[in-house]
Motif scaffolding. Structure first.
Motif, mmCIF file in Angstrom:
data_model
loop_
_atom_site.group_PDB
_atom_site.id
_atom_site.type_symbol
_atom_site.label_atom_id
_atom_site.label_comp_id
_atom_site.label_asym_id
_atom_site.label_seq_id
_atom_site.Cartn_x
_atom_site.Cartn_y
_atom_site.Cartn_z
ATOM 1 N N ALA A 99 0.865 -1.180 0.000
ATOM 2 C CA ALA A 99 0.000 0.000 0.000
ATOM 3 C C ALA A 99 0.898 1.224 0.000
ATOM 4 C CB ALA A 99 -0.922 -0.012 1.214
ATOM 5 N N ARG A 100 1.126 1.777 -1.151
ATOM 6 C CA ARG A 100 2.071 2.887 -1.293
ATOM 7 C C ARG A 100 1.496 4.176 -0.696
ATOM 8 N NH1 ARG A 100 6.121 0.915 -4.127
ATOM 9 N NH2 ARG A 100 5.751 -0.785 -5.626
ATOM 10 N N GLY A 101 2.306 4.821 0.144
ATOM 11 C CA GLY A 101 1.910 6.078 0.768
ATOM 12 C C GLY A 101 0.959 5.926 1.945
ATOM 13 N N ALA A 102 0.674 4.667 2.360
ATOM 14 C CA ALA A 102 -0.345 4.439 3.391
ATOM 15 C C ALA A 102 0.038 4.984 4.760
ATOM 16 C CB ALA A 102 -0.652 2.947 3.488
ATOM 17 N N LYS A 103 1.334 5.233 4.995
ATOM 18 C CA LYS A 103 1.761 5.771 6.288
ATOM 19 C C LYS A 103 1.504 7.275 6.396
ATOM 20 C CE LYS A 103 5.706 4.574 8.049
ATOM 21 N NZ LYS A 103 7.159 4.278 8.135
ATOM 22 N N LYS A 104 1.254 7.929 5.275
ATOM 23 C CA LYS A 104 0.962 9.357 5.314
ATOM 24 C C LYS A 104 -0.443 9.575 5.858
ATOM 25 C CE LYS A 104 3.830 10.453 1.265
ATOM 26 N NZ LYS A 104 3.815 11.014 -0.110
ATOM 27 N N PRO A 105 -0.621 10.474 6.836
ATOM 28 C CA PRO A 105 -1.950 10.697 7.436
ATOM 29 C C PRO A 105 -3.023 11.053 6.417
ATOM 30 C CG PRO A 105 -0.242 11.780 8.721
ATOM 31 C CD PRO A 105 0.427 11.294 7.468
ATOM 32 N N ALA A 106 -2.645 11.760 5.363
ATOM 33 C CA ALA A 106 -3.630 12.193 4.373
ATOM 34 C C ALA A 106 -3.852 11.163 3.268
ATOM 35 C CB ALA A 106 -3.184 13.522 3.754
ATOM 36 N N SER A 107 -3.185 10.032 3.333
ATOM 37 C CA SER A 107 -3.300 9.025 2.281
ATOM 38 C C SER A 107 -4.696 8.414 2.243
ATOM 39 C CB SER A 107 -2.265 7.917 2.507
ATOM 40 O OG SER A 107 -2.525 6.823 1.651
ATOM 41 N N ARG A 108 -5.146 8.085 1.058
ATOM 42 C CA ARG A 108 -6.453 7.414 0.910
ATOM 43 C C ARG A 108 -6.413 6.006 1.462
ATOM 44 N NH1 ARG A 108 -6.344 4.935 -4.799
ATOM 45 N NH2 ARG A 108 -4.139 5.089 -5.392
ATOM 46 N N PHE A 109 -5.190 5.463 1.700
ATOM 47 C CA PHE A 109 -5.047 4.119 2.245
ATOM 48 C C PHE A 109 -4.771 4.116 3.753
ATOM 49 C CE2 PHE A 109 -3.326 2.908 -2.165
ATOM 50 C CZ PHE A 109 -4.599 2.560 -2.612
ATOM 51 N N SER A 110 -4.662 5.291 4.350
ATOM 52 C CA SER A 110 -4.257 5.373 5.747
ATOM 53 C C SER A 110 -5.223 4.639 6.675
ATOM 54 C CB SER A 110 -4.145 6.840 6.187
ATOM 55 O OG SER A 110 -3.811 6.935 7.565
ATOM 56 N N ALA A 111 -6.514 4.907 6.560
ATOM 57 C CA ALA A 111 -7.497 4.310 7.464
ATOM 58 C C ALA A 111 -7.834 2.870 7.096
ATOM 59 C CB ALA A 111 -8.768 5.155 7.476
ATOM 60 N N VAL A 112 -7.951 2.602 5.801
ATOM 61 C CA VAL A 112 -8.420 1.289 5.359
ATOM 62 C C VAL A 112 -7.379 0.188 5.569
ATOM 63 C CG1 VAL A 112 -7.645 1.380 2.952
ATOM 64 C CG2 VAL A 112 -9.786 0.192 3.530
ATOM 65 N N THR A 113 -6.123 0.565 5.803
ATOM 66 C CA THR A 113 -5.081 -0.436 6.008
ATOM 67 C C THR A 113 -4.767 -0.669 7.491
ATOM 68 O OG1 THR A 113 -3.381 1.270 5.692
ATOM 69 C CG2 THR A 113 -3.988 -0.062 3.772
ATOM 70 N N GLN A 114 -5.600 -0.159 8.385
ATOM 71 C CA GLN A 114 -5.393 -0.424 9.802
ATOM 72 C C GLN A 114 -5.860 -1.834 10.149
ATOM 73 O OE1 GLN A 114 -6.146 2.852 12.681
ATOM 74 N NE2 GLN A 114 -7.065 3.903 10.942
ATOM 75 N N GLN A 115 -5.183 -2.451 11.107
ATOM 76 C CA GLN A 115 -5.511 -3.811 11.520
ATOM 77 C C GLN A 115 -6.986 -3.919 11.921
ATOM 78 O OE1 GLN A 115 -3.498 -5.241 15.028
ATOM 79 N NE2 GLN A 115 -3.422 -7.334 14.282
ATOM 80 N N PHE A 116 -7.596 -5.040 11.573
ATOM 81 C CA PHE A 116 -8.993 -5.417 11.849
ATOM 82 C C PHE A 116 -9.979 -4.821 10.856
ATOM 83 C CE2 PHE A 116 -7.210 -4.612 16.286
ATOM 84 C CZ PHE A 116 -6.655 -5.867 16.407
ATOM 85 N N THR A 117 -9.577 -3.848 10.047
ATOM 86 C CA THR A 117 -10.520 -3.178 9.153
ATOM 87 C C THR A 117 -11.141 -4.157 8.171
ATOM 88 O OG1 THR A 117 -9.318 -1.087 9.308
ATOM 89 C CG2 THR A 117 -10.790 -1.362 7.429
ATOM 90 N N HIS A 118 -12.454 -4.044 7.998
ATOM 91 C CA HIS A 118 -13.208 -4.824 7.018
ATOM 92 C C HIS A 118 -13.421 -3.916 5.816
ATOM 93 C CE1 HIS A 118 -17.304 -6.905 5.993
ATOM 94 N NE2 HIS A 118 -16.341 -7.283 5.176
ATOM 95 N N GLY A 119 -12.973 -4.358 4.647
ATOM 96 C CA GLY A 119 -13.065 -3.474 3.493
ATOM 97 C C GLY A 119 -13.130 -4.190 2.169
ATOM 98 N N HIS A 120 -13.298 -3.399 1.108
ATOM 99 C CA HIS A 120 -13.185 -3.865 -0.268
ATOM 100 C C HIS A 120 -11.828 -3.403 -0.791
ATOM 101 C CE1 HIS A 120 -17.269 -5.325 -0.645
ATOM 102 N NE2 HIS A 120 -17.747 -4.172 -0.187
ATOM 103 N N PHE A 121 -11.103 -4.299 -1.454
ATOM 104 C CA PHE A 121 -9.746 -4.004 -1.892
ATOM 105 C C PHE A 121 -9.569 -4.396 -3.357
ATOM 106 C CE2 PHE A 121 -9.808 -5.074 2.598
ATOM 107 C CZ PHE A 121 -9.103 -4.044 3.185
ATOM 108 N N LEU A 122 -8.952 -3.501 -4.118
ATOM 109 C CA LEU A 122 -8.596 -3.789 -5.507
ATOM 110 C C LEU A 122 -7.084 -3.951 -5.559
ATOM 111 C CD1 LEU A 122 -9.677 -4.067 -8.427
ATOM 112 C CD2 LEU A 122 -9.146 -1.638 -8.739
#
Length: 262
Positions: A36-59
């Motif tokens: 998940a590129r850039g996911a560590k950046k607070p403003a990233s679109r992947f920041s929240a969805v890549t947190q542990q336990f998250t239920h999501g849709h992933f492409l």
């Protein structure tokens, strides 16, 4: 190749300055790992969805090696788990156990549903320690361990007093206690609870009311099986043990009965 999947984030490991390596359990494709590129950046679109336990849709863009996360959206953030220290600790043991015992790219609807039911139960305020016990007993089958719980593992008797034998990995009746000098004698309630943990689907349990000492006893039995027969060590388990030893983290329990309501 692009794969659109629904799943739960088992773990997310920082990689480099801004990225994360995310491991997702899906029902359709099994366990998948993606960058998940850039996911560590607070403003990233992947920041929240890549947190542990998250239920999501992933492409996921899948190549020869690790995939790359292209798009993602949250189905359920599991906010109540992440905002509660103890819930997080118990849920972390569940996700690490599932991660350790599942192969990459090997679908298993049963494991996925068990994880889904467990995280949902903790999110909805079921006792996280009892939920963990359900997962630990049921995941023994995935680890290749099938305890003999229908009756006596030696003579087949279904009546009388029973004990648990780590040597036989199952029950022994009172007529066969001498086979194993290290048996743990069980009350009828404990026999019933072990069978419930092993065979009753978690989704069928409406509420779980267990005394603290009962949960500790059941944990001792199943943990010993994992240590002696499976041989896996969980970092999250060591952390959970440390915080459980701190009485300040636990409020006094109200009187409970040993009864998963089904």
């Amino acid at each position: 190749m692009l794969a659109k999947v629904e799943g739960y984030v088992l773990r997310a490991i920082p990689y480099g300055e801004n990225n994360k390596i995310v491991t997702i359990l899906t029902e359709e494709l099994g366990k998948r790992t993606a960058m998940a590129r850039g996911a560590k950046k607070p403003a990233s679109r992947f920041s929240a969805v890549t947190q542990q336990f998250t239920h999501g849709h992933f492409l996921i863009q899948q190549g020869r090696g690790m995939g790359t996360l292209q798009q993602a959206e949250i189905v359920q953030s599991m906010r109540h788990i992440r905002e509660d220290f103890l819930k997080t600790a118990y849920a972390s043991v569940i996700t690490e156990l599932v991660d350790k015992l599942t192969e990459q790219d090997t679908p298993s609807s049963g494991i996925y549903q068990l994880l889904h039911q467990a995280l949902q139960a903790i999110e909805e305020d079921q006792d996280p320690e009892a939920v963990l016990l359900f997962v630990e007993w049921k995941m023994l089958l995935v680890a290749g361990i099938r305890p003999h719980l229908d009756g006596c593992s030696n003579c087949g008797s279904k009546e009388g007093e029973f004990a648990f034998s780590f040597q036989q990995i199952g029950f022994l009746c009172h007529r066969c206690f001498s086979i194993d000098p290290y048996i743990i004698r069980l009350s009828p309630v404990q026999v019933r609870l072990i069978r419930t943990f092993m065979f009753t689907p978690l989704e069928e349990v409406k509420s779980i009311q267990l005394k603290k000492e009962t949960k500790q006893f059941m944990r001792k039995v199943v943990t010993t099986i994992y240590e002696e027969q499976v041989g896996i060590q969980l970092k999250s388990r060591k952390f959970l043990t440390q915080i459980e030893r701190n009485p300040l983290l636990f409020s006094p329990e109200t009187t409970k009965k040993d009864d998963p309501e089904i």
